[in-house]
Design a protein around this motif. Structure first.
Motif, short mmCIF file in Angstrom:
data_model
loop_
_atom_site.label_atom_id
_atom_site.label_comp_id
_atom_site.label_asym_id
_atom_site.label_seq_id
_atom_site.Cartn_x
_atom_site.Cartn_y
_atom_site.Cartn_z
N GLN A 43 0.81 -1.21 0.00
CA GLN A 43 0.00 0.00 0.00
C GLN A 43 0.85 1.27 0.00
N PHE A 44 2.00 1.23 0.63
CA PHE A 44 2.87 2.40 0.78
C PHE A 44 4.16 2.12 0.00
N ARG A 45 4.17 2.49 -1.27
CA ARG A 45 5.22 2.05 -2.18
C ARG A 45 6.17 3.18 -2.62
N PHE A 46 6.18 4.26 -1.90
CA PHE A 46 7.15 5.33 -2.13
C PHE A 46 7.97 5.47 -0.85
N ARG A 47 9.27 5.68 -0.99
CA ARG A 47 10.11 5.78 0.19
C ARG A 47 11.06 6.95 0.08
N ASN B 134 8.06 5.05 4.50
CA ASN B 134 7.19 4.73 3.36
C ASN B 134 6.04 5.73 3.32
N ILE B 135 5.71 6.16 2.11
CA ILE B 135 4.62 7.10 1.89
C ILE B 135 3.58 6.40 1.01
N GLY B 136 2.31 6.53 1.38
CA GLY B 136 1.26 5.85 0.63
C GLY B 136 0.28 6.77 -0.07
N HIS B 137 0.36 8.07 0.22
CA HIS B 137 -0.59 9.03 -0.35
C HIS B 137 0.10 10.38 -0.48
N SER B 138 -0.51 11.27 -1.23
CA SER B 138 0.00 12.63 -1.30
C SER B 138 -0.01 13.24 0.10
N VAL B 139 1.02 14.02 0.40
CA VAL B 139 1.12 14.67 1.71
C VAL B 139 1.34 16.16 1.46
#
Length: 166
Positions: free
Chosen positions: A59-63, A76-81
Motif C-alpha cells: 500500500q505504501f510504495r514510495f520511500r 514509506n509514503i502511501g498518499h499525497s502529503v
C-alpha cells in the motif's frame, strides 16, 4: 479446409481464446488488488499507518531516505502529503504532527521534511512529485515508477509530495 474441419477448430480456438482472456483478467486483478492507489486517501493515512515503517508494503510504495543512494533511515509514503511537517491526524480536530524517519539507520527519528536526500518509487503507473514547499509548490523533482533518484533541487528541502497517474 472442409466445413467439418472448420467447425472442429473454431470451438477449440474459441475455448483457447476464452482461457487466455480469463488468465489475463486474473493477472490484472491480482496486480490491481495488491497495490495501493496513492491518489486516493488522505495524508493522515500515512501519519497513522503501521505501513510507514514496514520493511515492505503493498500500500505504501514510495520511500524517502535520509541519505543519498537510498541509504540510511527511511519512511514509506502511501498518499499525497500536503505538508510533511504538519500532517493532520485523524481528520478534523485530531491535531497535527510531523512525519519522522523510522528507526532504521542513520537519520532515524529526524523530520522527513527538509531532510530527505534520496527517494524510490515502487508504485506502478503512478509518478511522484517531490516539492520544495508545502502545498505542492516550489521547485520539484519527479520520481517515476520503479525508479530511485538522489534528490537535487529538493535535497534536504522537501516539504510535500504529490502523486498522479503517468
Amino acid at each position: 479446409m472442409s466445413a467439418s474441419v472448420a467447425k472442429r477448430i473454431s470451438p477449440l480456438r474459441a475455448l483457447a481464446f476464452a482461457g487466455a482472456l480469463a488468465a489475463a483478467s486474473l493477472l490484472t486483478a491480482g496486480t490491481a488488488a495488491a497495490e495501493g492507489n496513492p491518489v486516493e486517501g488522505v495524508d493522515w493515512d500515512t501519519a497513522t499507518s503501521s505501513h510507514k515503517c514496514a520493511d515492505q508494503s503493498d500500500q505504501f510504495r514510495f520511500r524517502f531516505y535520509y541519505n543519498s543512494n537510498q541509504a540510511g533511515a527511511w519512511i514509506n509514503i502511501g498518499h499525497s502529503v500536503y505538508d510533511l511537517k504538519s500532517v493532520e491526524i485523524g481528520g478534523s480536530g485530531g491535531g497535527y504532527q510531523a512525519l519522522y524517519f523510522c528507526d532504521k539507520g542513520n537519520g532515524a527519528g529526524q523530520y522527513v521534511a527538509n531532510n530527505a536526500a534520496s527517494a524510490y518509487n515502487w508504485f506502478l503507473g503512478y509518478c511522484a512529485t517531490v516539492h520544495y514547499n508545502s502545498g505542492y509548490r516550489g521547485a520539484e523533482e519527479h520520481v517515476y515508477p520503479n525508479n530511485g533518484i538522489n534528490l537535487t533541487s529538493t535535497k534536504n528541502n522537501n516539504r510535500s509530495i504529490n502523486f498522479e497517474a503517468c
